[in-house]
Write a protein that holds these residues in place. Structure first.
Motif, PDB file in Angstrom:
ATOM      1  N   TRP A   1       0.346  -1.856  18.904  1.00 55.02           N
ATOM      2  CA  TRP A   1       1.418  -1.801  20.087  1.00 55.02           C
ATOM      3  C   TRP A   1       1.504  -3.213  20.602  1.00 55.02           C
ATOM      4  N   GLN A   2       1.389  -4.174  19.856  1.00 54.20           N
ATOM      5  CA  GLN A   2       2.121  -5.391  20.559  1.00 54.20           C
ATOM      6  C   GLN A   2       3.594  -5.474  21.147  1.00 54.20           C
ATOM      7  N   ARG A   3       4.904  -4.152  20.448  1.00 53.21           N
ATOM      8  CA  ARG A   3       5.936  -4.814  21.484  1.00 53.21           C
ATOM      9  C   ARG A   3       6.263  -3.360  21.697  1.00 53.21           C
TER      10      ARG A   3
ATOM     11  N   LEU B   1       4.929  -8.552  -2.541  1.00 48.24           N
ATOM     12  CA  LEU B   1       4.268  -9.697  -2.695  1.00 48.24           C
ATOM     13  C   LEU B   1       5.007 -11.117  -2.125  1.00 48.24           C
ATOM     14  N   LYS B   2       5.317 -11.690  -1.300  1.00 47.95           N
ATOM     15  CA  LYS B   2       6.405 -12.904  -0.602  1.00 47.95           C
ATOM     16  C   LYS B   2       6.500 -13.518  -2.201  1.00 47.95           C
ATOM     17  N   GLU B   3       5.357 -13.972  -2.570  1.00 45.48           N
ATOM     18  CA  GLU B   3       5.765 -14.818  -4.209  1.00 45.48           C
ATOM     19  C   GLU B   3       5.063 -14.596  -5.188  1.00 45.48           C
ATOM     20  N   LYS B   4       5.544 -15.147  -6.040  1.00 42.45           N
ATOM     21  CA  LYS B   4       4.874 -14.186  -7.401  1.00 42.45           C
ATOM     22  C   LYS B   4       3.568 -14.845  -7.531  1.00 42.45           C
ATOM     23  N   GLU B   5       2.256 -14.414  -7.346  1.00 45.96           N
ATOM     24  CA  GLU B   5       1.114 -14.785  -6.773  1.00 45.96           C
ATOM     25  C   GLU B   5       0.474 -14.527  -8.184  1.00 45.96           C
ATOM     26  N   ALA B   6      -0.764 -15.291  -8.797  1.00 49.52           N
ATOM     27  CA  ALA B   6      -0.972 -15.529  -9.928  1.00 49.52           C
ATOM     28  C   ALA B   6      -2.390 -15.021  -9.357  1.00 49.52           C
ATOM     29  N   SER B   7      -2.355 -14.450  -8.726  1.00 50.39           N
ATOM     30  CA  SER B   7      -4.424 -13.589  -7.888  1.00 50.39           C
ATOM     31  C   SER B   7      -3.867 -12.390  -8.475  1.00 50.39           C
ATOM     32  N   GLU B   8      -4.818 -11.839  -9.184  1.00 55.43           N
ATOM     33  CA  GLU B   8      -4.987  -9.983  -9.546  1.00 55.43           C
ATOM     34  C   GLU B   8      -4.785  -9.696  -8.840  1.00 55.43           C
ATOM     35  N   PRO B   9      -5.800  -9.998  -7.859  1.00 61.13           N
ATOM     36  CA  PRO B   9      -6.286  -8.578  -6.726  1.00 61.13           C
ATOM     37  C   PRO B   9      -5.120  -8.740  -6.040  1.00 61.13           C
ATOM     38  N   ALA B  10      -4.780  -9.596  -5.749  1.00 58.04           N
ATOM     39  CA  ALA B  10      -3.109  -9.328  -4.256  1.00 58.04           C
ATOM     40  C   ALA B  10      -2.581  -8.303  -5.178  1.00 58.04           C
ATOM     41  N   ALA B  11      -1.990  -8.517  -6.425  1.00 56.26           N
ATOM     42  CA  ALA B  11      -1.416  -7.828  -7.360  1.00 56.26           C
ATOM     43  C   ALA B  11      -1.312  -6.279  -7.223  1.00 56.26           C
ATOM     44  N   THR B  12      -2.932  -6.013  -7.229  1.00 53.88           N
ATOM     45  CA  THR B  12      -3.569  -4.135  -7.182  1.00 53.88           C
ATOM     46  C   THR B  12      -3.924  -4.265  -5.769  1.00 53.88           C
ATOM     47  N   GLN B  13      -4.017  -4.745  -4.690  1.00 58.96           N
ATOM     48  CA  GLN B  13      -4.348  -4.515  -3.382  1.00 58.96           C
ATOM     49  C   GLN B  13      -3.337  -3.943  -2.502  1.00 58.96           C
ATOM     50  N   ILE B  14      -3.342  -2.783  -2.155  1.00 58.57           N
ATOM     51  CA  ILE B  14      -1.911  -2.396  -1.027  1.00 58.57           C
ATOM     52  C   ILE B  14      -2.439  -2.576  -0.345  1.00 58.57           C
ATOM     53  N   ALA B  15      -1.224  -2.979   1.139  1.00 53.35           N
ATOM     54  CA  ALA B  15      -1.284  -2.490   2.728  1.00 53.35           C
ATOM     55  C   ALA B  15      -0.843  -1.977   3.929  1.00 53.35           C
ATOM     56  N   ILE B  16      -0.953  -0.823   3.812  1.00 47.90           N
ATOM     57  CA  ILE B  16      -0.403  -0.006   4.947  1.00 47.90           C
ATOM     58  C   ILE B  16      -0.259  -0.418   6.558  1.00 47.90           C
ATOM     59  N   GLY B  17       0.723  -0.822   7.212  1.00 50.34           N
ATOM     60  CA  GLY B  17       0.800  -0.910   8.471  1.00 50.34           C
ATOM     61  C   GLY B  17       1.885   0.434   9.343  1.00 50.34           C
ATOM     62  N   ALA B  18       1.616  -0.178  10.653  1.00 53.00           N
ATOM     63  CA  ALA B  18       2.510   1.261  11.278  1.00 53.00           C
ATOM     64  C   ALA B  18       2.730   0.147  12.706  1.00 53.00           C
ATOM     65  N   VAL B  19       3.367  -0.105  13.012  1.00 52.14           N
ATOM     66  CA  VAL B  19       3.823  -0.412  14.330  1.00 52.14           C
ATOM     67  C   VAL B  19       4.715   0.553  15.419  1.00 52.14           C
ATOM     68  N   VAL B  20       4.376   0.734  16.804  1.00 54.93           N
ATOM     69  CA  VAL B  20       5.998   0.790  17.533  1.00 54.93           C
ATOM     70  C   VAL B  20       6.289  -0.619  18.036  1.00 54.93           C
ATOM     71  N   ASP B  21       7.777  -0.475  17.449  1.00 51.84           N
ATOM     72  CA  ASP B  21       8.429  -1.015  17.373  1.00 51.84           C
ATOM     73  C   ASP B  21       9.535  -2.198  19.046  1.00 51.84           C
ATOM     74  N   GLY B  22       9.333  -1.134  19.675  1.00 53.07           N
ATOM     75  CA  GLY B  22       9.649  -1.650  21.254  1.00 53.07           C
ATOM     76  C   GLY B  22      11.279  -1.430  21.111  1.00 53.07           C
ATOM     77  N   TYR B  23      12.232  -2.111  22.157  1.00 50.63           N
ATOM     78  CA  TYR B  23      13.666  -1.879  21.954  1.00 50.63           C
ATOM     79  C   TYR B  23      13.711  -0.939  22.171  1.00 50.63           C
ATOM     80  N   PRO B  24      13.433   0.770  22.657  1.00 47.68           N
ATOM     81  CA  PRO B  24      13.413   2.119  22.500  1.00 47.68           C
ATOM     82  C   PRO B  24      14.887   2.492  22.341  1.00 47.68           C
ATOM     83  N   LEU B  25      15.591   1.856  22.841  1.00 51.45           N
ATOM     84  CA  LEU B  25      16.900   2.469  23.107  1.00 51.45           C
ATOM     85  C   LEU B  25      18.345   0.717  22.654  1.00 51.45           C
ATOM     86  N   PHE B  26      17.316  -0.264  22.266  1.00 49.33           N
ATOM     87  CA  PHE B  26      18.421  -1.619  21.650  1.00 49.33           C
ATOM     88  C   PHE B  26      18.840  -0.870  20.369  1.00 49.33           C
TER      89      PHE B  26
END
Length: 469
Positions: free
Chosen positions: A134-136, A316-341
């Motif tokens: 709810w930041q924005r 991934l922002k960079e081709k990380e060599a870390s195996e866990p980062a390659a097989t870890q999924i992140a899911i996020g949801a935000v209210v974007d703000g600027y409803p009309l704009f």
């Protein structure tokens, strides 16, 4: 929402289980090698005695060392050299071997799952916390500029005066309304952030008691206001949730695991296409109820009344060599703000051009869902952006500004010119001083007759296509 995630062309769970298999194999081999080279030493073993006299070869080596030391003392001292020491990141396999060696345990599949969660800062699937959801939500500069009386709704009179208010916002008179100019017109929306998450993973481990509390906070007080605006739920359980039914029990909510989804998506992260080339991340809409939706190259949008969900995927922002980062999924949801704009800013350049302002009345008419000539607070368009990323990068992706998907005809969308272009005449690039992709009469250096001759559609703006013709 039912999301099927594929990593490198394989289902996400399959990719992660392969990683665990590889770690188990690697750890087993390392353990065997370690045991094979361990030679027991008898308790009564003693060190071999050294010879009393040095051999001729050892004497020559000692003389050479003495000569090098004498030369080093006569040289000028060298300037100290500061070197940056970088410590190579250990792979999960190396960490696992070290862990097994230090703790003298035999790792199994369940323990490796636990270690992966510990070493990567979370489980296989990460979700964004409510604090960032709810930041924005309070950022509504265009809405606040039009809502003169501050009652969180737009009356017929405020809608009629919308074009005039936009003209007043253009303080520097460059035919562009900037975000900063809109913020200067009225106070920022002070909507208090909500404490419940926008996104909850529904599976056998879901805390149904907590989810019941979240649903009451989300739907309990606003359900009556939302009637007629949102699409009808597809089942009796979803109808009870949307109506804010306080009698829902955790047992009732547990049935959500078997509920048919309103939206089904397939998300592909990384991997190669059939030609062997690296392919872009892809979000594909498999099914949606209601049917109102749109798809673009990088986004799927599903509209439910005043709210619309925007799904996107990121690697991934960079081709990380870390195996866990390659097989870890992140899911996020935000209210974007600027409803009309975001709806008026058709090309997503974070400012409103003369052409976009001209189409503003059409946008407001589309926002008035019940057609009563005014826009109530519950009709305010709310964009909920949902990002699925490989590695813990969903929050970074959602922090970047994003243009709204087109809910209307996109034929009049103009891409701003960032510099000279070979596709348009040089005079057009020079005259387009505000870089909005159009030349207005005030920017045009020729006569009124010349402007009218070039303005083929008579809209008072010269577009790049008209200039080329």
């Amino acid at each position: 929402v039912d999301i099927a995630v594929y990593v490198e062309g394989e289902p996400f769970t399959t990719a992660r289980e392969k990683l665990i298999d590889n770690l188990l194999d690697h750890a087993t081999v390392e353990a065997l090698v370690r045991d094979a080279v361990s030679v027991p030493v008898p308790d009564d073993a003693t060190e071999p005695s050294l010879p009393a006299e040095k051999s001729e070869k050892e004497s020559e080596s000692a003389k050479k060392d003495d000569a090098e030391t004498e030369y080093a003392e006569t040289r000028e001292p060298e300037k100290p050299i500061v070197e940056v020491q970088r410590r190579a990141a250990r792979t999960v396999a190396q960490r696992l071997v070290n862990y097994m060696a230090s703790s003298d345990v035999k790792a199994d599949r369940e323990e490796i799952r636990w270690l992966l969660a510990e070493w990567t800062g979370g489980p296989a699937v990460l979700t964004l916390g409510p604090a960032m959801n709810w930041q924005r939500v309070g950022f509504a500069p265009l809405w606040n500029a039009l809502d003169v009386d501050g009652d969180q709704s737009l009356s017929a009179a405020e809608i009629a005066a919308a074009s005039e208010r936009l003209a007043q916002a253009d303080v520097d008179e460059n035919s562009i309304v900037e975000l900063e100019e809109l913020f200067a017109m009225g106070p920022r929306n002070t909507t208090a952030p909500h404490g419940y998450p926008l996104l909850v993973v529904v599976d056998q481990e879901t805390n149904w008691q907590q989810l019941s509390s979240h649903l009451q906070a989300a739907y309990g007080r606003r359900a009556t206001k939302q009637q007629g605006l949102a699409a009808s739920p597809t089942s009796a359980l979803l109808t009870r949730i949307a109506s804010g039914d306080s009698a829902l029990t955790p047992t009732d909510l547990a049935a959500l695991v078997d509920e048919p989804a309103d939206v089904r998506l397939r998300v592909s992260l990384g991997g190669n296409n059939p030609e062997g080339k690296e392919q872009e991340n892809e979000v594909a809409l498999l099914a949606a109820n209601p049917e109102e939706h749109s798809t673009s190259e990088k986004m799927v949008t599903v509209v439910r009344g005043a709210e619309y969900l925007e799904f996107s995927a990121g690697e991934l922002k960079e081709k990380e060599a870390s195996e866990p980062a390659a097989t870890q999924i992140a899911i996020g949801a935000v209210v974007d703000g600027y409803p009309l704009f975001r709806l008026v800013d058709r090309n997503g350049d974070r400012r409103l051009s003369a052409r976009e302002c001209r189409n503003f009345s059409k946008t407001l008419a589309a926002v008035d869902l019940n057609g009563d000539g005014r826009i109530e607070s519950q009709e305010k368009p709310t964009a909920i952006r949902i990002a699925i990323t490989r590695g813990p990068h969903a929050h970074e992706m959602l922090a970047e500004p994003s243009a709204a998907a087109e809910r209307e005809d996109a034929s009049d969308v103009v891409t701003p010119l960032k510099g000279p272009s070979k596709s348009v005449p040089a005079w057009f690039s020079d005259m387009d001083r505000n870089r909005d992709g159009d030349v207005s009469r005030s920017e045009f250096l020729g006569t009124s007759e010349q402007f009218q001759q070039l303005d083929r559609d008579g809209d008072g703006l010269l577009g790049s296509q008209e200039a080329t013709q």
